[in-house]
Design an enzyme around this catalytic site. Structure first.
Site, PDB file in Angstrom:
ATOM      1  N   ASN A 134       2.726  22.530  -0.161  1.00  0.00           N
ATOM      2  CA  ASN A 134       2.192  21.742  -1.272  1.00  0.00           C
ATOM      3  C   ASN A 134       3.284  20.948  -1.977  1.00  0.00           C
ATOM      4  O   ASN A 134       3.115  19.755  -2.273  1.00  0.00           O
ATOM      5  CB  ASN A 134       1.480  22.653  -2.275  1.00  0.00           C
ATOM      6  CG  ASN A 134       0.289  23.363  -1.683  1.00  0.00           C
ATOM      7  OD1 ASN A 134      -0.047  23.159  -0.524  1.00  0.00           O
ATOM      8  ND2 ASN A 134      -0.357  24.209  -2.474  1.00  0.00           N
ATOM      9  N   HIS A 180     -12.535 -25.043 -10.633  1.00  0.00           N
ATOM     10  CA  HIS A 180     -13.814 -24.971  -9.912  1.00  0.00           C
ATOM     11  C   HIS A 180     -13.739 -25.713  -8.577  1.00  0.00           C
ATOM     12  O   HIS A 180     -14.762 -26.170  -8.066  1.00  0.00           O
ATOM     13  CB  HIS A 180     -14.953 -25.544 -10.758  1.00  0.00           C
ATOM     14  CG  HIS A 180     -15.022 -24.971 -12.139  1.00  0.00           C
ATOM     15  ND1 HIS A 180     -15.571 -23.738 -12.411  1.00  0.00           N
ATOM     16  CD2 HIS A 180     -14.592 -25.459 -13.327  1.00  0.00           C
ATOM     17  CE1 HIS A 180     -15.484 -23.496 -13.711  1.00  0.00           C
ATOM     18  NE2 HIS A 180     -14.891 -24.512 -14.284  1.00  0.00           N
ATOM     19  N   SER A 301      -7.952 -23.068  19.870  1.00  0.00           N
ATOM     20  CA  SER A 301      -9.276 -22.584  20.229  1.00  0.00           C
ATOM     21  C   SER A 301      -9.363 -22.410  21.735  1.00  0.00           C
ATOM     22  O   SER A 301      -8.783 -23.188  22.497  1.00  0.00           O
ATOM     23  CB  SER A 301     -10.342 -23.582  19.760  1.00  0.00           C
ATOM     24  OG  SER A 301     -11.590 -23.323  20.368  1.00  0.00           O
ATOM     25  N   ASN A 309      -5.595 -23.941  14.179  1.00  0.00           N
ATOM     26  CA  ASN A 309      -6.208 -23.063  13.186  1.00  0.00           C
ATOM     27  C   ASN A 309      -5.163 -22.362  12.308  1.00  0.00           C
ATOM     28  O   ASN A 309      -4.148 -21.870  12.822  1.00  0.00           O
ATOM     29  CB  ASN A 309      -7.056 -21.995  13.884  1.00  0.00           C
ATOM     30  CG  ASN A 309      -8.201 -22.606  14.668  1.00  0.00           C
ATOM     31  OD1 ASN A 309      -8.752 -23.624  14.273  1.00  0.00           O
ATOM     32  ND2 ASN A 309      -8.543 -21.979  15.781  1.00  0.00           N
ATOM     33  N   TYR A 341      -3.735  22.218  -5.893  1.00  0.00           N
ATOM     34  CA  TYR A 341      -3.782  21.520  -4.607  1.00  0.00           C
ATOM     35  C   TYR A 341      -5.118  21.795  -3.919  1.00  0.00           C
ATOM     36  O   TYR A 341      -5.632  22.917  -3.949  1.00  0.00           O
ATOM     37  CB  TYR A 341      -2.634  21.967  -3.698  1.00  0.00           C
ATOM     38  CG  TYR A 341      -2.618  21.227  -2.372  1.00  0.00           C
ATOM     39  CD1 TYR A 341      -1.981  20.000  -2.252  1.00  0.00           C
ATOM     40  CD2 TYR A 341      -3.274  21.747  -1.259  1.00  0.00           C
ATOM     41  CE1 TYR A 341      -1.986  19.309  -1.047  1.00  0.00           C
ATOM     42  CE2 TYR A 341      -3.283  21.062  -0.046  1.00  0.00           C
ATOM     43  CZ  TYR A 341      -2.641  19.844   0.047  1.00  0.00           C
ATOM     44  OH  TYR A 341      -2.656  19.169   1.237  1.00  0.00           O
ATOM     45  N   GLN A 346      -4.944  15.743   1.857  1.00  0.00           N
ATOM     46  CA  GLN A 346      -4.467  15.274   3.161  1.00  0.00           C
ATOM     47  C   GLN A 346      -4.859  13.821   3.390  1.00  0.00           C
ATOM     48  O   GLN A 346      -4.216  13.101   4.156  1.00  0.00           O
ATOM     49  CB  GLN A 346      -5.048  16.150   4.272  1.00  0.00           C
ATOM     50  CG  GLN A 346      -4.593  15.776   5.666  1.00  0.00           C
ATOM     51  CD  GLN A 346      -5.016  16.804   6.697  1.00  0.00           C
ATOM     52  OE1 GLN A 346      -4.636  17.960   6.624  1.00  0.00           O
ATOM     53  NE2 GLN A 346      -5.826  16.382   7.648  1.00  0.00           N
ATOM     54  N   LYS A 349      -2.371  10.167   2.718  1.00  0.00           N
ATOM     55  CA  LYS A 349      -1.287   9.551   3.472  1.00  0.00           C
ATOM     56  C   LYS A 349      -1.707   8.359   4.319  1.00  0.00           C
ATOM     57  O   LYS A 349      -1.022   7.333   4.341  1.00  0.00           O
ATOM     58  CB  LYS A 349      -0.607  10.620   4.346  1.00  0.00           C
ATOM     59  CG  LYS A 349       0.238  11.598   3.521  1.00  0.00           C
ATOM     60  CD  LYS A 349       0.752  12.762   4.331  1.00  0.00           C
ATOM     61  CE  LYS A 349      -0.306  13.815   4.521  1.00  0.00           C
ATOM     62  NZ  LYS A 349      -0.769  14.419   3.250  1.00  0.00           N
TER      63      LYS A 349
END
Length: 489
Positions: A134, A180, A301, A309, A341, A346, A349
């Site tokens: 822990n 806008h 493409s 692109n 704990y 787990q 991570k």
């Protein structure tokens, strides 16, 4: 598959200490159990396939803990030397790929203890005194993330420096400023670019501030209650580069604020990258045509041979959703957990690791795109006055003549409406028609119908006047240098 080093010359062999009774895999918790876990539980429980990246940090913390046990007279001189030597050997084997975890190892801590016991026999088991997985994992994850955050900050400052270089080239390049996504007022294109730099500078500042709170060492908290052994949490914290040790052992093992806060910072970086990516996509479109991407940072493409692109901009937008999802996922995991704990932790991570990996792959690509793109200056400048973007300057001209802004706003609105109806620009309206629209419009109104003049006029602090943009650049350069210095140590 695992490989092992030679056992230390302690008179012990790997034997049952390494493997458990009957050759069963080493486990850190099996003393009271008559048998091993069901296969389904083992598959659910295993985390070593993703937490193995914590191995260097677990070994670093293990060496600090060994020295604490020595100072507490729980290891003698020879035992400490053998322990530290074996840990160094394991570290070298891990770095070289000679020792790796196996699926039988539940987590990184189990795998590394197995490696230590294979080398030291019973002596290897002494390292577990006074600590728990822990407090180990809470410490390891902080060590990993503090190092990773500096990597992120370094590449983030490199992106900012590339943007500042572009801005410096285009301090005096007029561009249409938009709200806008509609033409609003003329601005310096350099000013527009620097807006992104300020956002990224806040991101680095946020990471530096995060580090101050994350610099707390959990080692010594044990499972949740501390230890009856004479440990030295402050000494361990200093040795591992933390600012301080934990103040509450329960909080030390259950706190994942640092992980969630990092994910928030990562999500904000993702949002800022997405906004820059969106602008790059717009600027490179045929409708805008402001920027040409270097071939190295564009794709084509499979069916349309003419296409070029802006994939980096699009992927930056897309990855932001992934980063936001990591944050919301961890917050949902944390929200209902009782102290101290819980195995739910787990799940902390993988989102953290994924966020680090995502940023470290996206940021260099965006930096390369920015550093190599070609701004089509003439096209950007030609678009600056479009859409009656000088209308605000006309309204402010009337204000300087004593007209209340409400009245000035209405007068200029009527002028724009006339121009729309007659398909004319502001500068094409005759003197007679100006006076007919509103007597406040006299011929000298044309003095403000200049893009260059509109830019120069906005010289208040933080404004788009070229002089102010140069001032921004001068202020940003040392900030970025200081941030990069912090990041690279």
């Amino acid at each position: 598959m695992k490989t092992t080093g030679s056992p230390a010359g302690t008179g012990e062999t790997a034997g049952s200490e390494a493997n458990g009774a009957g050759g069963a895999p080493l486990r850190l918790w099996g003393g009271r159990f008559a048998g091993g876990p069901a296969e389904a539980l083992a598959k659910l429980s295993v985390s070593v396939h993703f937490d193995w990246r914590l191995a260097p940090y677990d070994l670093l913390a293990s060496k600090a803990h060994a020295r604490v046990l020595y100072r507490a007279e729980l290891l003698d001189d020879a035992e400490l030397a053998a322990m530290l030597g074996a840990l160094d050997d394991v570290g070298a084997d891990v770095a070289a790929g000679r020792f790796t975890a196996t699926i039988e190892d539940e987590d990184v801590h189990t795998a590394l203890e197995r490696a230590l016991v294979e080398r030291l026999g019973t002596l290897g088991g002494k390292l577990r005194a006074g600590r728990s997985r822990n407090d180990q994992v809470a410490t390891d994850l902080r060590l990993y993330l503090r190092a990773a955050v500096r990597q992120v900050a370094a590449v983030l400052t490199e992106l900012s420096e590339a943007l500042v270089d572009v801005a410096e080239e285009h301090v005096a390049t007029p561009a249409p400023g938009m709200t806008h996504l509609q033409h609003a007022q003329p601005i310096s294109f350099g000013h527009q670019i620097l807006a992104h730099v300020h956002a990224f500078a806040r991101d680095v500042d946020r990471l530096r501030d995060w580090d101050r709170r994350a610099a707390v060492c959990a080692l010594g908290a044990g499972a949740l209650a501390g230890s009856s052994l004479p440990l030295d949490p402050e000494g361990v914290a200093a040795e591992l580069g933390f600012d301080r040790a934990f103040a509450n052992s329960i909080d030390a093992v259950s706190d994942r604020d640092f992980a969630a806060e990092f994910l928030f910072a990562a999500a904000m970086i993702g949002v800022h990258l997405s906004r820059l990516g969106e602008e790059i996509v717009l600027w490179t479109s045929r409708e805008f045509g402001w920027v040409e991407l270097d071939d190295a940072f564009a794709t084509g493409s499979s069916i349309m041979p003419q296409k070029k692109n802006p994939d980096v901009g699009e992927l930056a937008r897309g990855k932001s959703g992934r980063l936001i999802g990591a944050l919301t996922g961890l917050l949902a995991t944390l929200k209902g957990l009782p102290l101290a704990y819980d195995r739910d932790l787990q799940e902390d991570k993988e989102p953290v690791f994924d966020a680090v990996d995502t940023l470290l792959v996206v940021l260099p690509a965006v930096t390369g795109t920015v550093a190599t793109m070609k701004v089509r200056t003439e096209r950007v400048a030609a678009a600056a006055p479009d859409g009656f973007s000088l209308a605000t300057d006309v309204a402010e001209y009337l204000v300087r003549r004593g007209v209340p802004f409400r009245s000035a706003h209405e007068a200029v609105g009527a002028l724009v409406a006339w121009c729309v109806e007659h398909d004319a620009d502001l500068g094409e309206v005759s003197d007679a028609q100006l006076a007919a629209i509103n007597p406040a419009f006299t011929p000298d109104v044309r003095d403000v119908l200049s893009v260059a003049g509109a830019l120069d006029a906005r010289s208040a602090p933080g404004g788009t006047a070229p002089a102010r943009v140069r001032e921004q650049i001068a202020n940003l350069r040392p900030t970025l240098a200081a941030d990069h210095k912090w990041a690279v140590g």
